[in-house]
Design a protein around this motif. Structure first.
Motif, mmCIF file in Angstrom:
data_model
loop_
_atom_site.group_PDB
_atom_site.id
_atom_site.type_symbol
_atom_site.label_atom_id
_atom_site.label_comp_id
_atom_site.label_asym_id
_atom_site.label_seq_id
_atom_site.Cartn_x
_atom_site.Cartn_y
_atom_site.Cartn_z
ATOM 1 N N VAL A 22 0.840 -1.204 0.000
ATOM 2 C CA VAL A 22 0.000 0.000 0.000
ATOM 3 C C VAL A 22 0.875 1.254 0.000
ATOM 4 N N LYS A 23 1.937 1.246 0.795
ATOM 5 C CA LYS A 23 2.855 2.383 0.821
ATOM 6 C C LYS A 23 3.509 2.597 -0.544
ATOM 7 N N GLN A 24 3.906 1.491 -1.193
ATOM 8 C CA GLN A 24 4.531 1.598 -2.522
ATOM 9 C C GLN A 24 3.562 2.180 -3.539
ATOM 10 N N ILE A 25 2.304 1.766 -3.460
ATOM 11 C CA ILE A 25 1.290 2.284 -4.398
ATOM 12 C C ILE A 25 1.099 3.789 -4.177
ATOM 13 N N LEU A 26 1.069 4.202 -2.928
ATOM 14 C CA LEU A 26 0.861 5.624 -2.615
ATOM 15 C C LEU A 26 2.020 6.497 -3.077
ATOM 16 N N GLN A 27 3.172 5.880 -3.319
ATOM 17 C CA GLN A 27 4.354 6.635 -3.750
ATOM 18 C C GLN A 27 4.521 6.654 -5.276
ATOM 19 N N ILE A 28 3.610 6.016 -6.002
ATOM 20 C CA ILE A 28 3.703 5.992 -7.466
ATOM 21 C C ILE A 28 3.604 7.412 -8.021
ATOM 22 N N ASP A 29 4.456 7.731 -8.976
ATOM 23 C CA ASP A 29 4.448 9.056 -9.608
ATOM 24 C C ASP A 29 3.430 9.043 -10.746
ATOM 25 N N ALA A 30 2.157 9.175 -10.386
ATOM 26 C CA ALA A 30 1.075 9.123 -11.375
ATOM 27 C C ALA A 30 -0.104 9.918 -10.825
ATOM 28 N N ASP A 31 -1.181 10.010 -11.608
ATOM 29 C CA ASP A 31 -2.310 10.809 -11.155
ATOM 30 C C ASP A 31 -3.060 10.108 -10.017
ATOM 31 N N LEU A 79 -5.920 5.650 -6.530
ATOM 32 C CA LEU A 79 -7.170 5.266 -5.864
ATOM 33 C C LEU A 79 -7.696 3.943 -6.408
ATOM 34 N N GLN A 80 -7.622 3.771 -7.724
ATOM 35 C CA GLN A 80 -8.152 2.539 -8.315
ATOM 36 C C GLN A 80 -7.255 1.332 -8.045
ATOM 37 N N LEU A 81 -5.949 1.555 -7.917
ATOM 38 C CA LEU A 81 -5.054 0.459 -7.535
ATOM 39 C C LEU A 81 -5.356 0.007 -6.105
ATOM 40 N N ILE A 82 -5.621 0.955 -5.227
ATOM 41 C CA ILE A 82 -6.011 0.603 -3.863
ATOM 42 C C ILE A 82 -7.326 -0.175 -3.881
ATOM 43 N N ASN A 83 -8.245 0.258 -4.733
ATOM 44 C CA ASN A 83 -9.525 -0.430 -4.868
ATOM 45 C C ASN A 83 -9.331 -1.875 -5.341
ATOM 46 N N LEU A 84 -8.360 -2.079 -6.236
ATOM 47 C CA LEU A 84 -8.089 -3.429 -6.734
ATOM 48 C C LEU A 84 -7.640 -4.367 -5.616
ATOM 49 N N LEU A 85 -6.964 -3.833 -4.630
ATOM 50 C CA LEU A 85 -6.506 -4.670 -3.523
ATOM 51 C C LEU A 85 -7.664 -5.290 -2.757
ATOM 52 N N THR A 86 -8.779 -4.600 -2.721
ATOM 53 C CA THR A 86 -9.927 -5.071 -1.937
ATOM 54 C C THR A 86 -10.986 -5.784 -2.766
ATOM 55 N N SER A 87 -10.994 -5.564 -4.082
ATOM 56 C CA SER A 87 -12.083 -6.140 -4.894
ATOM 57 C C SER A 87 -11.587 -6.629 -6.246
ATOM 58 N N PHE A 88 -10.436 -7.285 -6.268
ATOM 59 C CA PHE A 88 -9.830 -7.660 -7.542
ATOM 60 C C PHE A 88 -10.709 -8.609 -8.352
ATOM 61 N N GLU A 89 -11.264 -9.621 -7.721
ATOM 62 C CA GLU A 89 -12.031 -10.630 -8.457
ATOM 63 C C GLU A 89 -13.251 -10.027 -9.146
ATOM 64 N N SER A 90 -13.965 -9.153 -8.453
ATOM 65 C CA SER A 90 -15.145 -8.534 -9.066
ATOM 66 C C SER A 90 -14.744 -7.579 -10.193
ATOM 67 N N VAL A 91 -13.638 -6.840 -9.991
ATOM 68 C CA VAL A 91 -13.159 -5.932 -11.040
ATOM 69 C C VAL A 91 -12.694 -6.731 -12.253
ATOM 70 N N LEU A 92 -12.051 -7.876 -12.011
ATOM 71 C CA LEU A 92 -11.604 -8.721 -13.118
ATOM 72 C C LEU A 92 -12.794 -9.178 -13.957
ATOM 73 N N GLN A 93 -13.883 -9.570 -13.314
ATOM 74 C CA GLN A 93 -15.069 -9.997 -14.059
ATOM 75 C C GLN A 93 -15.668 -8.827 -14.846
#
Length: 361
Positions: free
Chosen positions: A124-133, A138-152
């Motif tokens: 989570v710390k590494q994601i928060l340090q990404i040099d991006a918008d 926010l959506q990468l953090i969301n993927l951590l909690t709901s990856f399977e549903s997002v994949l579908q």
């Protein structure tokens, strides 16, 4: 060389979503750098009328900064079996791949310990340090909690997009055939062989080509020794090949800007003798990665630098000084300098003395 539509259809299925999420960046880049007009986006607009906008939670799969392809484009390049399968089997393999979730996060943060879940605080710390918008983070953090549903959601959206793109290709069959005819000319392959990604490419009867309708600027893909060559041509490919004469056409003022700007100048000096990534350059030059990326993009679009390779699971793009640039720009730059050339003080003094001597005599 035969035409195989499957590569182009599958590529455009992914590229449609990449365009949706990054349209302003792509459009600005295409209009400024690739001879593209507003009319060239008509097929994209046509698809948008028949396909819903991709939901925001799919952003991490399609985020692109123009310096490297989006995650799914990279995945497609390495995993799609060009000439052997349609897009749906590719999706099926992606769905059942146990490493797929891990690879999404590694694309952005590199290798990490543990599993990609919300409980992995270090990730989570590494994601928060990404040099991006902020939206991507926010959506990468969301993927951590709901990856399977997002994949579908992703698979469902891509299937709908695929069938819409298949229809688009059927509607433009005559246009595609004209493009295929152009691409089979000897002149095209002579130009192709001069392109950096194809320096080891040799045409043979087993080669296949695909046409991209949405990818209006050229993107050439080269496969590996194991998989053979993969390639796909944007429908303005020939215009892009005109840039082989790029160095003679760059305004000398822009070259002066590159050499005079302290950040661009520092980047060029670092790349003079060795290749480097944006991250490495950022560490060496003490500028943010976002700042370095912005200047790398300018230098790349003006052909002062080129890609040398990609490496790692991310993967990171390595850059190098364009080996042909200096020799090709030298003549034009010399002519530019001559515009400001005047007599030296010594030459003026000699002329004055000669005039006085003539007067005295």
């Amino acid at each position: 060389m035969k035409y195989d539509s499957r590569m182009g259809i599958s590529y455009d299925t992914l590229f449609y979503s990449a365009l949706c999420f990054n349209f302003d960046k792509f459009k600005k880049d295409y209009l400024e750098k690739h001879g593209v007009t507003e009319e060239d986006f008509s097929l994209y607009y046509h698809l948008k009328e028949s396909i819903s906008t991709p939901p925001p939670e799919l952003y991490p799969f399609f985020y692109c900064d123009l310096l490297k392809p989006c995650f799914l484009s990279k995945r497609h390049f390495y995993d799609f079996r060009f000439g052997q399968e349609d897009f749906i089997p590719f999706l099926s393999r992606m769905e059942t791949d146990p490493s797929f979730k891990q690879s999404v996060f590694e694309y952005y943060v590199g290798p990490f310990t543990g599993t990609p879940t919300w409980e992995n605080i270090e990730l989570v710390k590494q994601i928060l340090q990404i040099d991006a918008d902020r939206e991507l983070i926010l959506q990468l953090i969301n993927l951590l909690t709901s990856f399977e549903s997002v994949l579908q959601t992703l698979l469902s959206f891509l299937k709908k997009t695929y069938y819409a793109v298949v229809d688009l290709y059927a509607q433009n069959k005559a246009y595609i055939q004209n493009l295929v005819h152009d691409y089979k000319t000897d002149e095209f392959f002579d130009a192709l062989l001069l392109q950096e990604p194809f320096k080891h490419f040799h045409k043979n009867k087993k080669c296949s080509l695909a046409i991209s309708l949405l990818n209006i600027s050229i993107i050439l893909q080269k496969g590996t020794f194991e998989t053979g060559y993969k390639f796909i041509f944007g429908c303005k490919c020939f215009l892009s090949f005109d840039r082989l004469d790029f160095c003679r056409k760059i305004p000398p003022q822009e070259l002066c800007e590159a050499l005079g700007n302290p950040i661009k100048h520092s980047i060029l000096l670092q790349l003079k003798d060795k290749e480097a990534t944006a991250t490495q350059l950022s560490d060496i030059l003490m500028y943010s990665r976002q700042t370095v990326n912005r200047h790398l993009l300018w230098l790349y679009h003006n052909w002062l630098i080129s890609y040398s390779k990609t490496k790692g699971t991310g993967p990171e793009v390595y850059y190098q000084l364009n080996p042909n640039f200096v020799s090709l720009i030298k003549k034009g730059f010399t002519k530019y300098i001559e515009l400001f050339e005047t007599e030296s003080i010594g030459e003026k003094r000699e002329d004055q003395e000669e005039a006085i001597d003539n007067t005295n005599s």
